[in-house]
Design an enzyme around this catalytic site. Structure first.
Site, PDB file in Angstrom:
ATOM      1  N   GLU A  21     -24.394  69.768 168.939  1.00  0.00           N
ATOM      2  CA  GLU A  21     -23.134  69.332 168.221  1.00  0.00           C
ATOM      3  C   GLU A  21     -23.095  70.152 166.912  1.00  0.00           C
ATOM      4  O   GLU A  21     -22.053  70.061 166.313  1.00  0.00           O
ATOM      5  CB  GLU A  21     -23.325  67.835 167.876  1.00  0.00           C
ATOM      6  CG  GLU A  21     -23.235  67.025 169.148  1.00  0.00           C
ATOM      7  CD  GLU A  21     -24.403  67.108 170.159  1.00  0.00           C
ATOM      8  OE1 GLU A  21     -25.696  67.416 169.537  1.00  0.00           O
ATOM      9  OE2 GLU A  21     -24.308  66.859 171.359  1.00  0.00           O
ATOM     10  N   ASN A  22     -24.141  70.828 166.460  1.00  0.00           N
ATOM     11  CA  ASN A  22     -24.134  71.407 165.146  1.00  0.00           C
ATOM     12  C   ASN A  22     -22.940  72.489 164.931  1.00  0.00           C
ATOM     13  O   ASN A  22     -22.757  73.065 163.965  1.00  0.00           O
ATOM     14  CB  ASN A  22     -25.542  72.025 164.465  1.00  0.00           C
ATOM     15  CG  ASN A  22     -26.127  70.823 164.212  1.00  0.00           C
ATOM     16  OD1 ASN A  22     -27.465  70.803 164.159  1.00  0.00           O
ATOM     17  ND2 ASN A  22     -25.601  69.651 163.661  1.00  0.00           N
ATOM     18  N   ASP A  54     -33.453  66.346 158.614  1.00  0.00           N
ATOM     19  CA  ASP A  54     -32.390  65.903 157.969  1.00  0.00           C
ATOM     20  C   ASP A  54     -32.287  65.963 156.438  1.00  0.00           C
ATOM     21  O   ASP A  54     -33.356  65.675 155.990  1.00  0.00           O
ATOM     22  CB  ASP A  54     -31.948  64.869 158.640  1.00  0.00           C
ATOM     23  CG  ASP A  54     -30.625  64.443 158.613  1.00  0.00           C
ATOM     24  OD1 ASP A  54     -29.535  65.276 158.243  1.00  0.00           O
ATOM     25  OD2 ASP A  54     -30.107  63.202 159.108  1.00  0.00           O
ATOM     26  N   ARG A  83     -19.632  72.411 162.777  1.00  0.00           N
ATOM     27  CA  ARG A  83     -19.714  72.615 161.255  1.00  0.00           C
ATOM     28  C   ARG A  83     -18.767  73.894 160.768  1.00  0.00           C
ATOM     29  O   ARG A  83     -18.670  74.649 161.731  1.00  0.00           O
ATOM     30  CB  ARG A  83     -21.202  72.825 160.831  1.00  0.00           C
ATOM     31  CG  ARG A  83     -22.113  71.716 160.729  1.00  0.00           C
ATOM     32  CD  ARG A  83     -23.527  71.564 160.526  1.00  0.00           C
ATOM     33  NE  ARG A  83     -24.120  70.415 160.664  1.00  0.00           N
ATOM     34  CZ  ARG A  83     -24.880  69.897 159.717  1.00  0.00           C
ATOM     35  NH1 ARG A  83     -25.139  70.436 158.724  1.00  0.00           N
ATOM     36  NH2 ARG A  83     -25.532  68.495 160.175  1.00  0.00           N
ATOM     37  N   GLY A 143     -28.076  69.209 153.540  1.00  0.00           N
ATOM     38  CA  GLY A 143     -27.056  69.136 152.925  1.00  0.00           C
ATOM     39  C   GLY A 143     -26.905  68.204 151.642  1.00  0.00           C
ATOM     40  O   GLY A 143     -26.327  68.820 150.660  1.00  0.00           O
ATOM     41  N   ARG A 144     -27.184  67.149 151.702  1.00  0.00           N
ATOM     42  CA  ARG A 144     -27.437  66.232 150.566  1.00  0.00           C
ATOM     43  C   ARG A 144     -28.152  66.931 149.491  1.00  0.00           C
ATOM     44  O   ARG A 144     -28.034  66.677 148.140  1.00  0.00           O
ATOM     45  CB  ARG A 144     -27.801  64.933 150.866  1.00  0.00           C
ATOM     46  CG  ARG A 144     -26.462  64.062 151.620  1.00  0.00           C
ATOM     47  CD  ARG A 144     -27.061  62.915 152.400  1.00  0.00           C
ATOM     48  NE  ARG A 144     -27.610  63.290 153.536  1.00  0.00           N
ATOM     49  CZ  ARG A 144     -28.521  62.634 154.326  1.00  0.00           C
ATOM     50  NH1 ARG A 144     -28.800  61.262 154.131  1.00  0.00           N
ATOM     51  NH2 ARG A 144     -28.842  62.964 155.537  1.00  0.00           N
ATOM     52  N   ARG A 194     -24.500  74.275 150.686  1.00  0.00           N
ATOM     53  CA  ARG A 194     -25.164  73.960 151.635  1.00  0.00           C
ATOM     54  C   ARG A 194     -26.207  74.429 152.082  1.00  0.00           C
ATOM     55  O   ARG A 194     -27.229  74.272 152.583  1.00  0.00           O
ATOM     56  CB  ARG A 194     -24.294  73.484 152.818  1.00  0.00           C
ATOM     57  CG  ARG A 194     -23.451  72.105 152.290  1.00  0.00           C
ATOM     58  CD  ARG A 194     -22.458  71.646 153.483  1.00  0.00           C
ATOM     59  NE  ARG A 194     -23.354  71.076 154.716  1.00  0.00           N
ATOM     60  CZ  ARG A 194     -23.825  69.698 154.833  1.00  0.00           C
ATOM     61  NH1 ARG A 194     -23.455  69.197 154.026  1.00  0.00           N
ATOM     62  NH2 ARG A 194     -24.606  69.535 156.038  1.00  0.00           N
TER      63      ARG A 194
HETATM   64  C1  FPP Z   1     -29.626  68.782 158.921  1.00  0.00           C
HETATM   65  O1  FPP Z   1     -29.346  68.547 157.666  1.00  0.00           O
HETATM   66  C2  FPP Z   1     -30.165  70.093 159.216  1.00  0.00           C
HETATM   67  C3  FPP Z   1     -29.721  71.064 160.016  1.00  0.00           C
HETATM   68  C4  FPP Z   1     -28.427  70.744 161.057  1.00  0.00           C
HETATM   69  C5  FPP Z   1     -30.138  72.460 159.930  1.00  0.00           C
HETATM   70  C6  FPP Z   1     -31.755  72.589 159.863  1.00  0.00           C
HETATM   71  C7  FPP Z   1     -32.129  74.099 159.888  1.00  0.00           C
HETATM   72  C8  FPP Z   1     -33.185  74.189 159.231  1.00  0.00           C
HETATM   73  C9  FPP Z   1     -33.877  73.571 158.427  1.00  0.00           C
HETATM   74  C10 FPP Z   1     -33.763  75.515 159.038  1.00  0.00           C
HETATM   75  C11 FPP Z   1     -34.626  75.834 160.103  1.00  0.00           C
HETATM   76  C12 FPP Z   1     -35.083  77.050 159.999  1.00  0.00           C
HETATM   77  C13 FPP Z   1     -35.982  77.458 160.973  1.00  0.00           C
HETATM   78  C14 FPP Z   1     -36.464  79.070 160.643  1.00  0.00           C
HETATM   79  C15 FPP Z   1     -36.450  76.763 162.072  1.00  0.00           C
HETATM   80  P1  FPP Z   1     -27.734  68.230 157.335  1.00  0.00           P
HETATM   81  O2  FPP Z   1     -27.109  69.570 157.027  1.00  0.00           O
HETATM   82  O3  FPP Z   1     -27.024  67.245 158.431  1.00  0.00           O
HETATM   83  O4  FPP Z   1     -28.191  67.507 156.276  1.00  0.00           O
HETATM   84  P2  FPP Z   1     -27.046  66.232 155.584  1.00  0.00           P
HETATM   85  O5  FPP Z   1     -27.005  65.192 156.388  1.00  0.00           O
HETATM   86  O6  FPP Z   1     -27.639  65.838 154.155  1.00  0.00           O
HETATM   87  O7  FPP Z   1     -25.755  66.965 155.352  1.00  0.00           O
END
Ligand code: FPP
Length: 252
Positions: free
Chosen positions: A75-76, A28, A79, A31-32, A41
């Site tokens: 849930e993603n 997690d 987005r 995005g930040r 992002r």
């Molecule tokens: C959550 O951070 C992250 C995700 C929903 C996507 C995670 C995906 C990856 C790390 C890529 C993985 C790749 C492979 C090849 C397995 P967020 O976007 O919710 O961050 P935020 O809370 O700061 O907005």
């Protein structure tokens, strides 16, 4: 990664450590991380994918046997479509590195399992997933689960449906249903429950991740955003886990 670099890098001395057998990671903060840098992002996700590889390799090198990375939840999908497409592209790229993956698997002994609902994924990704799982099926040094279109509640519902089916056709009686039956119908069937779950980025939630399996997991949180997460952070989590007194409902 080349051997010279691996030799030179600092690795946790696990001699007197109670090493978790199974570590779950909620990746997690991508995005930040991107927002802080004023970049789109998807750049955060790309960096997150790089860290996923790095931490996966490192955890295997220090002897962690099972790893589960939460990459995309049910849930993603809500987005923005361009962000979802960018994340799917990262999965595609990871899976498309077929030759590299075979080499990596030979060297790393990495068995891949994708957990989650495949019916919601683009067909080409499903094909690549099946290929990656097939090609790594004989490996056993480290078991890596990637949770993709995964939801813990959906997973439990899926397991309950399988049991209900057996009851409906008389194969099983309701009174005979056990916790093992539920565990056996999950995507993680046959694997130990996670001992440790790591969540970076200053959030303190389980977010529908391994709900059944995490009943007695230890949790470790950090303010570090996932793209900034390092092997030192992983060591900190493992050391914190090693010092915990797990009682599983018993007295200490
Ligand atoms: C959550 O951070 C992250 C995700 C929903 C996507 C995670 C995906 C990856 C790390 C890529 C993985 C790749 C492979 C090849 C397995 P967020 O976007 O919710 O961050 P935020 O809370 O700061 O907005």
């Amino acid at each position: 990664m080349c051997c010279a670099r691996r030799e030179a890098e600092k690795m946790l001395d696990t001699t007197n450590i109670n090493l978790p057998r199974h570590v779950g990671v909620i990746m997690d903060g991508n995005g930040r991380w991107a927002k802080k840098r004023g970049v789109p992002r998807w750049e955060g996700h790309r960096e997150g994918a790089r860290v996923f590889r790095r931490i996966g390799e490192y955890a295997a090198d220090i002897g962690v046997k099972y790893l589960t990375f939460y990459a995309f939840s049910t849930e993603n999908w809500s987005r923005p479509p361009e962000e979802v497409a960018a994340i799917m592209q990262l999965f595609r790229e990871y899976l498309l590195e077929g030759d590299e993956r075979i080499k990596e698997n030979e060297e790393k002994g990495m068995r891949l399992r994708f957990i989650g609902d495949r019916s919601g994924l683009p067909a080409d990704i499903v094909n690549l997933i099946e290929k990656a799982e097939r090609e790594s099926a004989d490996k056993s040094r480290v078991y890596v689960n990637i949770a993709l279109n995964y939801g813990g509640r959906d997973e439990i519902v899926g397991s309950v449906k399988k049991i209900a089916q057996k009851v409906a056709c008389g194969e099983m009686k309701p009174d005979d249903i056990t916790q093992d039956d539920i565990s056996g119908g999950l995507y993680t069937a046959g694997q130990p429950d996670p001992d440790l779950i790591i969540r970076p980025s200053g959030e303190y939630r389980i977010s529908n991740f391994l709900l059944w399996q995490s009943a007695y997991s230890e949790f470790w949180y950090s303010d570090v955003l996932w793209p900034d997460f390092t092997t030192d952070d992983f060591d900190r989590a493992v050391l914190a886990y090693s010092g915990r007194n797990r009682r599983f409902g018993n007295i200490g």
